[in-house]
Enzyme design. Sequence first.
Site, PDB file in Angstrom:
ATOM      1  N   THR A 357       0.822  -1.221   0.000  1.00 26.42           N
ATOM      2  CA  THR A 357       0.000   0.000   0.000  1.00 26.42           C
ATOM      3  C   THR A 357       0.853   1.268   0.000  1.00 26.42           C
ATOM      4  OG1 THR A 357      -0.192  -0.295   2.397  1.00 26.42           O
ATOM      5  CG2 THR A 357      -2.017  -1.053   1.058  1.00 26.42           C
ATOM      6  N   ASP A 358       0.160   2.418  -0.138  1.00 22.55           N
ATOM      7  CA  ASP A 358       0.826   3.726  -0.209  1.00 22.55           C
ATOM      8  C   ASP A 358       0.793   4.452   1.127  1.00 22.55           C
ATOM      9  OD1 ASP A 358       1.082   3.372  -3.039  1.00 22.55           O
ATOM     10  OD2 ASP A 358      -1.020   3.898  -3.217  1.00 22.55           O
ATOM     11  N   SER A 383       1.165   8.781   5.075  1.00 22.92           N
ATOM     12  CA  SER A 383       0.605   8.743   3.723  1.00 22.92           C
ATOM     13  C   SER A 383       1.723   9.064   2.754  1.00 22.92           C
ATOM     14  CB  SER A 383      -0.529   9.752   3.567  1.00 22.92           C
ATOM     15  OG  SER A 383      -0.905   9.860   2.214  1.00 22.92           O
ATOM     16  N   ARG A 384       1.958   8.176   1.794  1.00 21.88           N
ATOM     17  CA  ARG A 384       3.061   8.389   0.854  1.00 21.88           C
ATOM     18  C   ARG A 384       2.661   9.299  -0.299  1.00 21.88           C
ATOM     19  NH1 ARG A 384       3.585   2.688   2.005  1.00 21.88           N
ATOM     20  NH2 ARG A 384       5.158   2.433   3.613  1.00 21.88           N
ATOM     21  N   VAL A 385       1.419   9.773  -0.294  1.00 18.71           N
ATOM     22  CA  VAL A 385       0.994  10.777  -1.268  1.00 18.71           C
ATOM     23  C   VAL A 385       1.136  12.168  -0.667  1.00 18.71           C
ATOM     24  CG1 VAL A 385      -0.978  11.649  -2.568  1.00 18.71           C
ATOM     25  CG2 VAL A 385      -0.515   9.210  -2.495  1.00 18.71           C
TER      26      VAL A 385
END
Length: 535
Positions: A357-358, A383-385
């Site tokens: 997951t991101d 959160s990688r966004v």
Amino acid sequence: MSEIIDAQSIARILSERLDSLTATVDTHEVSTVDEVGDGIAHVTGLQSAMAGELLEFKSEETGEKVYGLAQNLERDEVGAVLFGNVAAIKEGDECRTTGQIMSIPVGRSMLGRVVNPLGEPIDGLGPIHATHTRPIEFKAPGVIDRTPVCEPVQTGILAIDSMIPIGRGQRELIIGDRKTGKTAIAVDAIINQRGKNMVCIYVAIGQKASTVAGIRAMLEEHHALDYTVIVSATAAESAPMQYIAPMAGAAIGEFFMYNDENGNPAGPENPGGHVLVIYDDLSKQAVAYRQMSLTLRRPPGREAYPGDIFYLHSRLLERACKLSPELGSGSMTALPLIETQDGDVSAYIPTNVISITDGQIYLQSDLFLQGQRPAVDVGISVSRVGGAAQVKSMKQVAGNLRLDLASYQELAGFAQFGSDLDAATQKQLTHGSRMTELLKQARYRQLDVTEQVAVLFAGNQGYLDDLPIAQVLEFRDGLVTYLKSSYGKLLARLATEKIAGDLEVDLDQAIADYKREFAAKHAATDDEPAESQEA
């Protein structure tokens, strides 16, 4: 004069009729079931069966047809998992290949309904007239067909939208022990999509039927069922049904992502839809897959899971994406849930899904029991966004929030061992405790992103620091009501603009005005008991 019939005229007529013949020959292999049990059938004689092919079984006693999925392709036999009325199939019953991969019916008529993983309605509201079918297994789009995640999915939960933002097309894991509020976050996120042009799909895997019915009733009460599909494979269902449930949910979601509102393929001129899929939870799907694999006599690996359990979850979650403009710019956002045992995120399945997951939202039991709801651990959650999925004003006010809370928690730990604190440390502790209290939020009480920005701005400017902790939530809720009623245009500007210039001045002035009203109101209520005592 009668026509002379000779060999040449007969040959000519036969040739003309053969040329006009359009019949096709459809070949299927037919064999018999050698062994069946625990929802698994072993069949010999199907030489052309393919992995993942749909097989048709027919009961000799009742004539009932049951479908299965080819899983093991061995030298002498095929191992298949059965769906539907498994008890109807006995040893010696007929089995035939279909030449098709497993598909389920999909369409807009599914909105507001509860279906099983085969796409059949189970809510007692009559049949569903589906317009399309989609395979439950579908290859995820490649890199060229995707575009970077840049649009936010607002959950309405302050702690998540500010520090762990989710974007359309992202895969954000919700992880934590049992009874820490994972499903509550997912359901709140669905309710908050009302009016945001988002189709929601809730996949319940291995849960009690009463729990699924309760979630359906809650979504209906909050007017969220109209844009939601519930896919349910309860704990009473067989392991194969629980295994395909998430993939069935993804297939239903892909219909809305790859097609426009009229069901036509999406493209540059007709945009695709946006979908939010909740997988609740993938731990139970992994257990069901382990059960299937062991009964299929596959070799067990770590924690008795089969070696391809990582591949199972990765090909499911890779289907979530943000499509390119050429494919209609649709998106499918995945929120998988994983249950941990005593906070052990280093177990096999949690580490697998974390790496796919991101980012993850980690819910901690200790925080939950202390009354911090949602019990988000900001230290592990990520959160990688990030800011790419936030509006400008939110990115501005939430930029230092995570660091401030981390510093506060560290200082609070040291402060327990000493009583003499300098003024700067005391100020930091006071501010941190108020900001932590500000993040508490009751269920079904979502905040709009502009309201979140306003209350975070008030906290950053120190308007909460001189309030008793018990009054922080009252101040927040009152401020939101005050701004909505008197400063609607100001809130609307926060959705598109950064907080600067006249916007910053006006917002600061509005909060200061409300603070004076709030202080005067509480000063009056504090004086009343004193006056009654004197009398």
